[in-house]
Scaffold this motif. Structure first.
Motif, PDB file in Angstrom:
ATOM      1  N   ASP A 117       0.824  -1.204   0.000  1.00  0.00           N
ATOM      2  CA  ASP A 117       0.000   0.000   0.000  1.00  0.00           C
ATOM      3  C   ASP A 117       0.864   1.263   0.000  1.00  0.00           C
ATOM      4  O   ASP A 117       0.454   2.312  -0.520  1.00  0.00           O
ATOM      5  CB  ASP A 117      -0.909  -0.031   1.234  1.00  0.00           C
ATOM      6  CG  ASP A 117      -2.032   0.989   1.164  1.00  0.00           C
ATOM      7  OD1 ASP A 117      -2.171   1.653   0.123  1.00  0.00           O
ATOM      8  OD2 ASP A 117      -2.780   1.112   2.146  1.00  0.00           O
ATOM      9  N   PRO A 170      -5.017   5.364  -0.130  1.00  0.00           N
ATOM     10  CA  PRO A 170      -4.898   3.957   0.262  1.00  0.00           C
ATOM     11  C   PRO A 170      -5.313   3.036  -0.877  1.00  0.00           C
ATOM     12  O   PRO A 170      -6.166   3.403  -1.704  1.00  0.00           O
ATOM     13  CB  PRO A 170      -5.873   3.843   1.442  1.00  0.00           C
ATOM     14  CG  PRO A 170      -6.098   5.239   1.917  1.00  0.00           C
ATOM     15  CD  PRO A 170      -5.968   6.104   0.706  1.00  0.00           C
ATOM     16  N   LEU A 171      -4.744   1.860  -0.914  1.00  0.00           N
ATOM     17  CA  LEU A 171      -5.047   0.913  -1.984  1.00  0.00           C
ATOM     18  C   LEU A 171      -6.528   0.563  -2.013  1.00  0.00           C
ATOM     19  O   LEU A 171      -7.140   0.467  -3.089  1.00  0.00           O
ATOM     20  CB  LEU A 171      -4.209  -0.354  -1.792  1.00  0.00           C
ATOM     21  CG  LEU A 171      -4.399  -1.478  -2.818  1.00  0.00           C
ATOM     22  CD1 LEU A 171      -4.058  -0.996  -4.215  1.00  0.00           C
ATOM     23  CD2 LEU A 171      -3.539  -2.684  -2.440  1.00  0.00           C
ATOM     24  N   THR A 182      -4.493   8.497   4.873  1.00  0.00           N
ATOM     25  CA  THR A 182      -3.267   7.700   4.942  1.00  0.00           C
ATOM     26  C   THR A 182      -2.437   8.107   6.154  1.00  0.00           C
ATOM     27  O   THR A 182      -2.437   9.269   6.575  1.00  0.00           O
ATOM     28  CB  THR A 182      -2.412   7.868   3.676  1.00  0.00           C
ATOM     29  OG1 THR A 182      -2.053   9.247   3.517  1.00  0.00           O
ATOM     30  CG2 THR A 182      -3.172   7.402   2.443  1.00  0.00           C
ATOM     31  N   MET A 199       0.215   4.775   4.171  1.00  0.00           N
ATOM     32  CA  MET A 199      -0.623   3.574   4.167  1.00  0.00           C
ATOM     33  C   MET A 199      -2.011   3.919   4.663  1.00  0.00           C
ATOM     34  O   MET A 199      -2.188   4.837   5.472  1.00  0.00           O
ATOM     35  CB  MET A 199      -0.021   2.477   5.045  1.00  0.00           C
ATOM     36  CG  MET A 199       1.239   1.842   4.510  1.00  0.00           C
ATOM     37  SD  MET A 199       1.764   0.452   5.541  1.00  0.00           S
ATOM     38  CE  MET A 199       2.185   1.310   7.068  1.00  0.00           C
ATOM     39  N   SER A 229      -4.539  -0.971   6.241  1.00  0.00           N
ATOM     40  CA  SER A 229      -3.244  -1.635   6.087  1.00  0.00           C
ATOM     41  C   SER A 229      -2.456  -1.623   7.391  1.00  0.00           C
ATOM     42  O   SER A 229      -1.821  -2.623   7.759  1.00  0.00           O
ATOM     43  CB  SER A 229      -2.429  -0.953   4.980  1.00  0.00           C
ATOM     44  OG  SER A 229      -3.044  -1.133   3.717  1.00  0.00           O
TER      45      SER A 229
END
Length: 344
Positions: A93, A100-101, A315, A319, A323
């Motif tokens: 990530d 964020p992913l 984030t 991340m 995550s």
């Protein structure tokens, strides 16, 4: 190999892990090309093709370890890989940067893959706590149920990929995930490279299993911890390299589909371990360590699925919050497993 010293075995183990890494880094390009040529969606291509190929080390490890009388090593490799793969997705990530992913992926197929994996993990935990026993079907009932559930999950994900379910408003992946165009790769070259990389991964995976068993025996580490921690990390090298490659190519659904798909393929291997092993059924041999390992993978999957549903864009240290939570859950679970490991 029985008489090789530990240092030589470790060198062979590292060499095999490096071979797995080398092959894994080259897989995403050809899977992306296959997805473009066939029209497969990113999520399903990641699950079926990339996930299937990167599961070959676990297949080689499962069959080799079970055949040489170490089914618990194979079992803990499967469970350790499931947790480690989710951890790798959380660490990857950081590569995305501003979002964020889980906030840039909104296709329902990824949620279906994640929830399906959690359901299969619940079946595994049930089989372990029942000591592999069932009212009917003998010792094959639990491995068979796990195998059927994993295959059904793959089929359901395929169906979800092919029909619309809902539409997400304001999809950020349109901004962040413009696909990098692959050069036109001919069918012969494409299939040739996929076959070659699969063979390398399969051979290296068998080597990992054989050397890991010897290292566990000579060091007294035990097959539980060796399988969960070290073998699973080594056999997850293709997943790590494939995730990195997919994210670099801005194929985020491919990365998530690869992890969830690889886990489903790995769970199906429990039936292979059961068939190959000459010892008592592996689920009868499994105990609290294996049950906690499966629970850890289930919890980590659940955190990531919640992140996919919530899609928060905050984030911390590059991340997403999900995550970071996955990393914390893995660290806590690993500390507990180290404390209760039978090899201690």
């Amino acid at each position: 190999m029985t008489f090789l010293p530990v240092t030589v075995l470790i060198l062979i183990f590292c060499f095999a892990a490096a071979a797995v890494w080398w092959a894994g880094t080259r897989l995403p390009r050809y899977v992306v090309a296959l997805s473009d040529k066939t029209g497969l969606g990113q999520g399903f291509a990641g699950m079926l093709v990339l996930g299937g190929i990167t599961s070959l080390p676990e297949l080689a490890t499962a069959t080799t370890a079970a055949a040489i009388g170490a089914p618990l090593l194979a079992m803990n490799d499967v469970l350790g890989s499931a947790a480690f793969n989710i951890l790798l997705l959380a660490l990857a990530d950081m590569m995305l940067g501003p979002r964020p992913l889980t906030s840039v992926v909104a296709r329902p197929v990824t949620l279906i893959q994640g929830v399906s994996g959690m359901m299969v993990l619940a079946l595994i935990i049930a089989g372990i706590t029942a000591d592999g026993h069932a009212p009917t079907g003998g010792s094959f009932i639990w491995p068979g149920l796990i195998f059927v559930a994993a295959v059904a999950a793959i089929k359901i994900a395929d169906r979800a990929e092919r029909r619309p379910m809902w539409q997400v408003i304001g999809r950020p992946e349109r901004v962040f995930s413009e696909a990098v165009k692959q050069g036109d790769i001919g069918w012969h070259r494409l299939l040739g490279w996929l076959a070659l990389l699969a063979i390398i991964i399969l051979a290296a995976g068998a080597t990992l299993a054989a050397t890991a068993t010897q290292i566990a025996d000579q060091t007294g580490m035990g097959n539980n911890l060796m399988g969960f921690l070290f073998v699973s990390a080594a056999t997850s090298m293709p997943e790590l390299s494939a995730i990195i490659g997919a994210i670099r190519h801005k194929r985020y659904e491919l990365a998530i589909g690869e992890v969830f798909g690889s886990n489903l393929f790995n769970f199906a291997l429990i039936l292979v371990i059961h068939i190959v092993a000459s010892s008592p059924p592996v689920l009868e041999l499994a105990g609290p360590f294996e049950a906690m390992a499966a629970l850890l993978a289930l919890l980590m999957s659940g955190v990531f699925v919640l992140g996919l549903v919530e899609r928060r864009d905050r984030t911390i240290f590059r991340m997403g919050e999900d995550s970071i939570a996955v990393i914390a859950v893995y660290a806590a679970g690993l500390a507990f497993l180290l404390a209760v490991s039978p090899g201690k």
